[in-house]
Scaffold this active site. Structure first.
Site, PDB file in Angstrom:
ATOM      1  N   CYS A   1      55.615-132.488  48.956  1.00  0.00           N
ATOM      2  CA  CYS A   1      55.791-132.104  47.563  1.00  0.00           C
ATOM      3  C   CYS A   1      56.517-130.764  47.501  1.00  0.00           C
ATOM      4  O   CYS A   1      56.113-129.802  48.146  1.00  0.00           O
ATOM      5  CB  CYS A   1      54.414-132.012  46.911  1.00  0.00           C
ATOM      6  N   GLU A   2      57.593-130.705  46.737  1.00  0.00           N
ATOM      7  CA  GLU A   2      58.371-129.466  46.685  1.00  0.00           C
ATOM      8  C   GLU A   2      57.680-128.372  45.879  1.00  0.00           C
ATOM      9  O   GLU A   2      58.064-127.210  45.961  1.00  0.00           O
ATOM     10  CB  GLU A   2      59.767-129.734  46.124  1.00  0.00           C
ATOM     11  N   HIS A   3      56.668-128.718  45.107  1.00  0.00           N
ATOM     12  CA  HIS A   3      55.981-127.715  44.293  1.00  0.00           C
ATOM     13  C   HIS A   3      54.958-126.915  45.095  1.00  0.00           C
ATOM     14  O   HIS A   3      54.754-125.732  44.824  1.00  0.00           O
ATOM     15  CB  HIS A   3      55.289-128.379  43.096  1.00  0.00           C
ATOM     16  N   HIS A   4      54.284-127.586  46.054  1.00  0.00           N
ATOM     17  CA  HIS A   4      53.240-126.906  46.827  1.00  0.00           C
ATOM     18  C   HIS A   4      53.463-126.987  48.332  1.00  0.00           C
ATOM     19  O   HIS A   4      52.708-126.390  49.094  1.00  0.00           O
ATOM     20  CB  HIS A   4      51.863-127.514  46.504  1.00  0.00           C
TER      21      HIS A   4
ATOM     22  N   GLN B   1      58.211-137.510  43.889  1.00  0.00           N
ATOM     23  CA  GLN B   1      58.251-138.962  44.052  1.00  0.00           C
ATOM     24  C   GLN B   1      59.273-139.614  43.130  1.00  0.00           C
ATOM     25  O   GLN B   1      59.943-140.580  43.520  1.00  0.00           O
ATOM     26  CB  GLN B   1      56.851-139.541  43.809  1.00  0.00           C
TER      27      GLN B   1
ATOM     28  N   HIS C   1      49.001-138.100  46.524  1.00  0.00           N
ATOM     29  CA  HIS C   1      49.501-136.730  46.616  1.00  0.00           C
ATOM     30  C   HIS C   1      48.365-135.775  46.961  1.00  0.00           C
ATOM     31  O   HIS C   1      47.406-135.642  46.192  1.00  0.00           O
ATOM     32  CB  HIS C   1      50.160-136.322  45.290  1.00  0.00           C
TER      33      HIS C   1
ATOM     34  N   CYS D   1      48.387-132.674  46.915  1.00  0.00           N
ATOM     35  CA  CYS D   1      48.303-131.546  45.986  1.00  0.00           C
ATOM     36  C   CYS D   1      47.360-131.869  44.830  1.00  0.00           C
ATOM     37  O   CYS D   1      46.866-130.956  44.165  1.00  0.00           O
ATOM     38  CB  CYS D   1      49.687-131.143  45.470  1.00  0.00           C
TER      39      CYS D   1
END
Length: 198
Positions: A89-92, A130, A158, A160
């Site tokens: 995941c690019e956010h976390h 995703q 996920h 996250c």
């Protein structure tokens, strides 16, 4: 004790060294003693792990398909389902994992079946969401093979959402993307959904 085991690594030593320096600093910022025995090689290990998990940046998914593109007059659905995928995941920068189901209807050309799985892998081994991953796989196949239609469905969990934040263990996310016959012909799309559900 002397070991005769030597693992072959395909990572850039300069890149690994630079990343390892950053990970050592991160460990120290987290309150760890980066010089203790258990953590001595951790920065290098994490650097190599992240290089592996993001190796898709160095791959060209379209070229993967074109490397095994063959003329064939087959015009029925080709499905490769249950393709395992692992991404970040690019956010976390925490993993998400699941399965991709990919179908296309050839229009004069087919590709090697393993190449479909390799395309999924090439896009998954990047920092991702995703939704984008689903569309990138679809568009790549459409551009490389110009089929009568492409269908991609991804089901993923996920971490996250599981190990931080909302902490819901049993939820999963499904995304889909279609082109051509899968968009315009309901019967074709329903056949695909039925076949991947079996």
């Amino acid at each position: 004790m002397e070991s005769n085991y030597e693992k072959e690594e395909l990572f850039s030593p300069e890149k690994v060294a630079a990343l390892a320096g950053h990970y050592k600093a991160i460990l120290e910022l987290l309150g760890e003693d980066a010089s203790r025995e258990g953590l001595l090689k951790t920065p290098e290990r994490v650097a190599k792990a992240m290089s592996f998990l993001t190796q898709g940046y160095g791959q060209d998914p379209k070229e993967i398909l074109l490397s095994a593109k063959f003329r064939e007059e087959y015009k029925q659905m080709v499905i490769v389902k249950d393709i395992e995928l692992y991404s970040m995941c690019e956010h976390h920068m925490i993993p998400f994992y699941g399965k991709a189901h990919v179908a296309y209807i050839p229009n004069g050309y087919i590709t090697g079946l393993s190449k479909i799985a390799r395309v999924v892998e090439a896009f998954a081994r990047r920092l991702q969401v995703q939704e984008r991953l689903t569309v990138q796989i679809r568009d790549c196949i459409q551009q490389a093979l110009n089929p009568l239609g492409v269908a991609v469905v991804i089901e993923a969990s996920h971490m996250c959402m599981q190990m931080r934040g909302v902490q819901k263990q049993n939820c999963s996310t499904t995304t889909s993307a279609f082109t051509g016959a899968f968009l315009t012909q309901m019967q074709t799309r329903e056949e695909f959904i039925q076949l991947i559900g079996k």
